[in-house]
Design a protein around this motif. Structure first.
Motif, PDB file in Angstrom:
ATOM      1  N   LEU A 174       1.033  -1.187   0.035  1.00 17.92           N
ATOM      2  CA  LEU A 174      -0.049   0.154  -0.271  1.00 17.92           C
ATOM      3  C   LEU A 174       0.834   1.257   0.142  1.00 17.92           C
ATOM      4  O   LEU A 174       0.593   2.245  -0.624  1.00 17.92           O
ATOM      5  CB  LEU A 174      -1.029  -0.167   1.185  1.00 17.92           C
ATOM      6  CG  LEU A 174      -1.928   1.212   1.188  1.00 17.92           C
ATOM      7  CD1 LEU A 174      -3.189   0.691   1.709  1.00 17.92           C
ATOM      8  CD2 LEU A 174      -1.424   2.399   2.055  1.00 17.92           C
ATOM      9  N   GLU A 175       1.885   1.158   0.780  1.00 19.06           N
ATOM     10  CA  GLU A 175       2.771   2.382   0.756  1.00 19.06           C
ATOM     11  C   GLU A 175       3.528   2.640  -0.719  1.00 19.06           C
ATOM     12  O   GLU A 175       3.679   3.793  -0.854  1.00 19.06           O
ATOM     13  CB  GLU A 175       3.888   2.348   1.914  1.00 19.06           C
ATOM     14  CG  GLU A 175       3.139   2.402   3.394  1.00 19.06           C
ATOM     15  CD  GLU A 175       2.632   3.520   3.503  1.00 19.06           C
ATOM     16  OE1 GLU A 175       3.118   4.811   3.138  1.00 19.06           O
ATOM     17  OE2 GLU A 175       1.478   3.912   4.402  1.00 19.06           O
ATOM     18  N   ARG A 176       3.787   1.492  -1.086  1.00 17.85           N
ATOM     19  CA  ARG A 176       4.421   1.848  -2.558  1.00 17.85           C
ATOM     20  C   ARG A 176       3.402   2.426  -3.562  1.00 17.85           C
ATOM     21  O   ARG A 176       3.859   3.379  -4.289  1.00 17.85           O
ATOM     22  CB  ARG A 176       5.140   0.439  -2.947  1.00 17.85           C
ATOM     23  CG  ARG A 176       5.534   0.215  -4.339  1.00 17.85           C
ATOM     24  CD  ARG A 176       4.911  -0.029  -5.501  1.00 17.85           C
ATOM     25  NE  ARG A 176       3.958  -1.141  -5.271  1.00 17.85           N
ATOM     26  CZ  ARG A 176       2.699  -1.120  -5.880  1.00 17.85           C
ATOM     27  NH1 ARG A 176       2.302  -0.359  -6.747  1.00 17.85           N
ATOM     28  NH2 ARG A 176       1.990  -2.279  -5.644  1.00 17.85           N
ATOM     29  N   TRP A 177       2.151   1.879  -3.419  1.00 18.07           N
ATOM     30  CA  TRP A 177       1.283   2.548  -4.291  1.00 18.07           C
ATOM     31  C   TRP A 177       0.928   3.672  -4.020  1.00 18.07           C
ATOM     32  O   TRP A 177       0.797   4.589  -5.033  1.00 18.07           O
ATOM     33  CB  TRP A 177      -0.044   1.428  -4.155  1.00 18.07           C
ATOM     34  CG  TRP A 177      -1.621   1.874  -4.697  1.00 18.07           C
ATOM     35  CD1 TRP A 177      -1.884   1.993  -5.908  1.00 18.07           C
ATOM     36  CD2 TRP A 177      -2.699   2.180  -3.807  1.00 18.07           C
ATOM     37  NE1 TRP A 177      -2.986   2.427  -5.995  1.00 18.07           N
ATOM     38  CE2 TRP A 177      -3.451   2.694  -4.695  1.00 18.07           C
ATOM     39  CE3 TRP A 177      -2.771   2.497  -2.401  1.00 18.07           C
ATOM     40  CZ2 TRP A 177      -4.776   3.019  -4.288  1.00 18.07           C
ATOM     41  CZ3 TRP A 177      -3.926   3.308  -2.136  1.00 18.07           C
ATOM     42  CH2 TRP A 177      -5.092   3.395  -2.893  1.00 18.07           C
ATOM     43  N   TYR A 178       0.763   3.982  -2.642  1.00 13.14           N
ATOM     44  CA  TYR A 178       0.425   5.328  -2.326  1.00 13.14           C
ATOM     45  C   TYR A 178       1.556   6.329  -2.475  1.00 13.14           C
ATOM     46  O   TYR A 178       1.120   7.492  -3.182  1.00 13.14           O
ATOM     47  CB  TYR A 178       0.418   5.414  -0.850  1.00 13.14           C
ATOM     48  CG  TYR A 178      -0.368   7.097  -0.177  1.00 13.14           C
ATOM     49  CD1 TYR A 178      -1.543   7.285  -0.329  1.00 13.14           C
ATOM     50  CD2 TYR A 178       0.828   7.912   0.221  1.00 13.14           C
ATOM     51  CE1 TYR A 178      -1.806   8.503  -0.001  1.00 13.14           C
ATOM     52  CE2 TYR A 178       0.203   9.022   0.567  1.00 13.14           C
ATOM     53  CZ  TYR A 178      -0.777   9.477   0.463  1.00 13.14           C
ATOM     54  OH  TYR A 178      -1.337  10.755   0.805  1.00 13.14           O
ATOM     55  N   ALA A 179       2.736   6.120  -2.609  1.00 11.77           N
ATOM     56  CA  ALA A 179       3.807   6.721  -3.201  1.00 11.77           C
ATOM     57  C   ALA A 179       3.705   7.110  -4.429  1.00 11.77           C
ATOM     58  O   ALA A 179       3.851   8.480  -5.150  1.00 11.77           O
ATOM     59  CB  ALA A 179       5.262   6.278  -2.846  1.00 11.77           C
ATOM     60  N   SER A 180       3.211   6.367  -5.390  1.00 10.36           N
ATOM     61  CA  SER A 180       3.048   6.420  -6.800  1.00 10.36           C
ATOM     62  C   SER A 180       1.823   7.524  -6.880  1.00 10.36           C
ATOM     63  O   SER A 180       2.047   8.381  -7.731  1.00 10.36           O
ATOM     64  CB  SER A 180       2.663   5.244  -7.587  1.00 10.36           C
ATOM     65  OG  SER A 180       2.554   5.353  -8.789  1.00 10.36           O
ATOM     66  N   ILE A 181       0.776   7.107  -6.452  1.00  7.52           N
ATOM     67  CA  ILE A 181      -0.460   7.953  -6.660  1.00  7.52           C
ATOM     68  C   ILE A 181      -0.192   9.516  -5.891  1.00  7.52           C
ATOM     69  O   ILE A 181      -0.606  10.425  -6.664  1.00  7.52           O
ATOM     70  CB  ILE A 181      -1.532   7.320  -5.501  1.00  7.52           C
ATOM     71  CG1 ILE A 181      -2.128   5.962  -6.128  1.00  7.52           C
ATOM     72  CG2 ILE A 181      -2.599   8.387  -5.478  1.00  7.52           C
ATOM     73  CD1 ILE A 181      -2.848   6.149  -7.295  1.00  7.52           C
ATOM     74  N   SER A 182       0.445   9.671  -5.002  1.00  9.17           N
ATOM     75  CA  SER A 182       0.789  11.150  -4.381  1.00  9.17           C
ATOM     76  C   SER A 182       1.588  11.690  -5.249  1.00  9.17           C
ATOM     77  O   SER A 182       1.776  12.855  -5.131  1.00  9.17           O
ATOM     78  CB  SER A 182       1.142  10.841  -3.102  1.00  9.17           C
ATOM     79  OG  SER A 182       2.453  10.205  -3.001  1.00  9.17           O
ATOM     80  N   GLY A 183       2.246  11.163  -6.438  1.00 11.65           N
ATOM     81  CA  GLY A 183       3.141  11.952  -7.331  1.00 11.65           C
ATOM     82  C   GLY A 183       2.395  12.519  -8.225  1.00 11.65           C
ATOM     83  O   GLY A 183       2.863  13.311  -9.344  1.00 11.65           O
ATOM     84  N   ARG A 184       1.113  11.855  -8.550  1.00 11.27           N
ATOM     85  CA  ARG A 184       0.404  12.608  -9.583  1.00 11.27           C
ATOM     86  C   ARG A 184      -0.090  13.849  -9.169  1.00 11.27           C
ATOM     87  O   ARG A 184      -0.888  14.155  -8.274  1.00 11.27           O
ATOM     88  CB  ARG A 184      -0.892  11.611  -9.830  1.00 11.27           C
ATOM     89  CG  ARG A 184      -0.442  10.127 -10.035  1.00 11.27           C
ATOM     90  CD  ARG A 184      -1.697   9.402 -10.413  1.00 11.27           C
ATOM     91  NE  ARG A 184      -2.384   9.560 -11.635  1.00 11.27           N
ATOM     92  CZ  ARG A 184      -1.729   8.785 -12.574  1.00 11.27           C
ATOM     93  NH1 ARG A 184      -0.925   7.977 -12.492  1.00 11.27           N
ATOM     94  NH2 ARG A 184      -2.382   9.064 -13.899  1.00 11.27           N
ATOM     95  N   PRO A 185       0.024  14.901 -10.192  1.00 10.78           N
ATOM     96  CA  PRO A 185      -0.432  16.460 -10.005  1.00 10.78           C
ATOM     97  C   PRO A 185      -1.928  16.286  -9.859  1.00 10.78           C
ATOM     98  O   PRO A 185      -2.334  17.112  -8.919  1.00 10.78           O
ATOM     99  CB  PRO A 185       0.180  16.971 -11.290  1.00 10.78           C
ATOM    100  CG  PRO A 185       1.263  16.286 -11.793  1.00 10.78           C
ATOM    101  CD  PRO A 185       0.931  14.986 -11.337  1.00 10.78           C
ATOM    102  N   PRO A 186      -2.790  15.810 -10.448  1.00 11.08           N
ATOM    103  CA  PRO A 186      -4.242  15.786 -10.057  1.00 11.08           C
ATOM    104  C   PRO A 186      -4.571  15.335  -8.580  1.00 11.08           C
ATOM    105  O   PRO A 186      -5.423  15.994  -8.035  1.00 11.08           O
ATOM    106  CB  PRO A 186      -4.764  15.055 -11.026  1.00 11.08           C
ATOM    107  CG  PRO A 186      -4.058  14.761 -12.144  1.00 11.08           C
ATOM    108  CD  PRO A 186      -2.591  14.974 -11.542  1.00 11.08           C
ATOM    109  N   PHE A 187      -3.760  14.515  -8.082  1.00 15.60           N
ATOM    110  CA  PHE A 187      -4.124  14.057  -6.727  1.00 15.60           C
ATOM    111  C   PHE A 187      -3.519  15.287  -5.717  1.00 15.60           C
ATOM    112  O   PHE A 187      -4.138  15.586  -4.986  1.00 15.60           O
ATOM    113  CB  PHE A 187      -3.336  12.795  -6.421  1.00 15.60           C
ATOM    114  CG  PHE A 187      -3.246  12.420  -4.974  1.00 15.60           C
ATOM    115  CD1 PHE A 187      -4.385  11.419  -4.346  1.00 15.60           C
ATOM    116  CD2 PHE A 187      -2.210  12.941  -4.137  1.00 15.60           C
ATOM    117  CE1 PHE A 187      -4.340  11.245  -3.145  1.00 15.60           C
ATOM    118  CE2 PHE A 187      -2.350  12.348  -2.778  1.00 15.60           C
ATOM    119  CZ  PHE A 187      -3.440  11.669  -2.238  1.00 15.60           C
ATOM    120  N   ARG A 188      -2.538  15.595  -6.065  1.00 13.44           N
ATOM    121  CA  ARG A 188      -2.044  16.723  -5.389  1.00 13.44           C
ATOM    122  C   ARG A 188      -2.870  18.186  -5.032  1.00 13.44           C
ATOM    123  O   ARG A 188      -3.063  18.572  -4.095  1.00 13.44           O
ATOM    124  CB  ARG A 188      -0.466  17.447  -5.600  1.00 13.44           C
ATOM    125  CG  ARG A 188       0.498  16.062  -5.506  1.00 13.44           C
ATOM    126  CD  ARG A 188       1.817  16.659  -5.563  1.00 13.44           C
ATOM    127  NE  ARG A 188       2.356  17.464  -6.714  1.00 13.44           N
ATOM    128  CZ  ARG A 188       2.783  16.722  -7.833  1.00 13.44           C
ATOM    129  NH1 ARG A 188       3.202  15.613  -7.650  1.00 13.44           N
ATOM    130  NH2 ARG A 188       3.230  17.423  -8.922  1.00 13.44           N
TER     131      ARG A 188
END
Length: 206
Positions: free
Chosen positions: A183-197
């Motif tokens: 989950l932490e690996r996935w979340y790190a990938s997700i959190s790098g997406r500008p739309p998520f930020r």
């Protein structure tokens, strides 16, 4: 396109994030919570439940956050946010429904207890029970993410959006949590997406 709903609502964040991922132009109107307006006749004509979000795209008015994400993904993101393979699309749908049924209820309890209520009014037993439920659910998600890069497969899809918003809140609310490496690996990938930020991480939890 027009999107109604307060930015600090997790359900509104799903829609704003999806629209941003797709590069859509839209007008956003803050409604609900401290902004009010969601019980006004004009809004109830859009969403008779008086809840957020709601959207209007041409003649279509739509409410229910996951339904909106599915609609935007199908119309503007076929083969991208909406997976083209029926099997992968079904898995994305599965995890979107799982967010509503499994993650949503305990997250409401935890979020209201820890963010919305002052300490003297908190039901600590209810919050602890909610954390136990969320810990168990996140272990299930971690297990899936040990098999695939994203929830539905090896590409980011609409299925990741609801679960990632819940994971964002879970990580913020509970620094003391089980080890969840996938989950932490996935979340790190997700959190790098500008739309998520823009749509999720930059919005204060209030």
């Amino acid at each position: 396109m027009k999107i109604w709903g307060r930015r600090n609502s997790s359900n509104v964040q799903k829609v704003l994030w999806a629209a941003s991922e797709l590069g859509l132009a839209f007008d956003h109107v803050e409604v609900g919570g401290s902004f009010g307006g969601n019980r006004e006749p004009s809004y109830l004509a859009l969403n008779p439940n008086g809840l957020v979000p709601a959207i209007q795209d041409g003649d279509l008015v739509l409410w229910e956050s996951n339904a909106i994400v599915r609609y935007l993904s199908a119309k503007f993101g076929a083969g991208m946010l909406e997976p083209s393979a029926p099997e992968i699309k079904a898995r994305a749908d599965q995890w979107m429904d799982w967010q509503l049924s499994t993650l949503g209820p305990p997250m409401v309890t935890a979020y209201w207890g820890l963010i919305r209520l002052p300490p003297e009014k908190r039901d600590n037993a209810a919050i602890a029970a909610a954390k136990t439920q969320l810990d168990g659910a996140m272990k299930i998600l971690d297990g899936q993410l040990g098999k695939t890069k994203f929830v539905a497969g090896d590409i980011f899809s609409m299925g990741d959006i609801p679960a990632a918003i819940m994971a964002h809140r879970y990580r913020h609310l509970f620094p003391d949590r089980p080890e969840l490496p996938n989950l932490e690996r996935w979340y790190a990938s997700i959190s790098g997406r500008p739309p998520f930020r823009r749509s999720v991480a930059a919005v204060p939890m209030t």
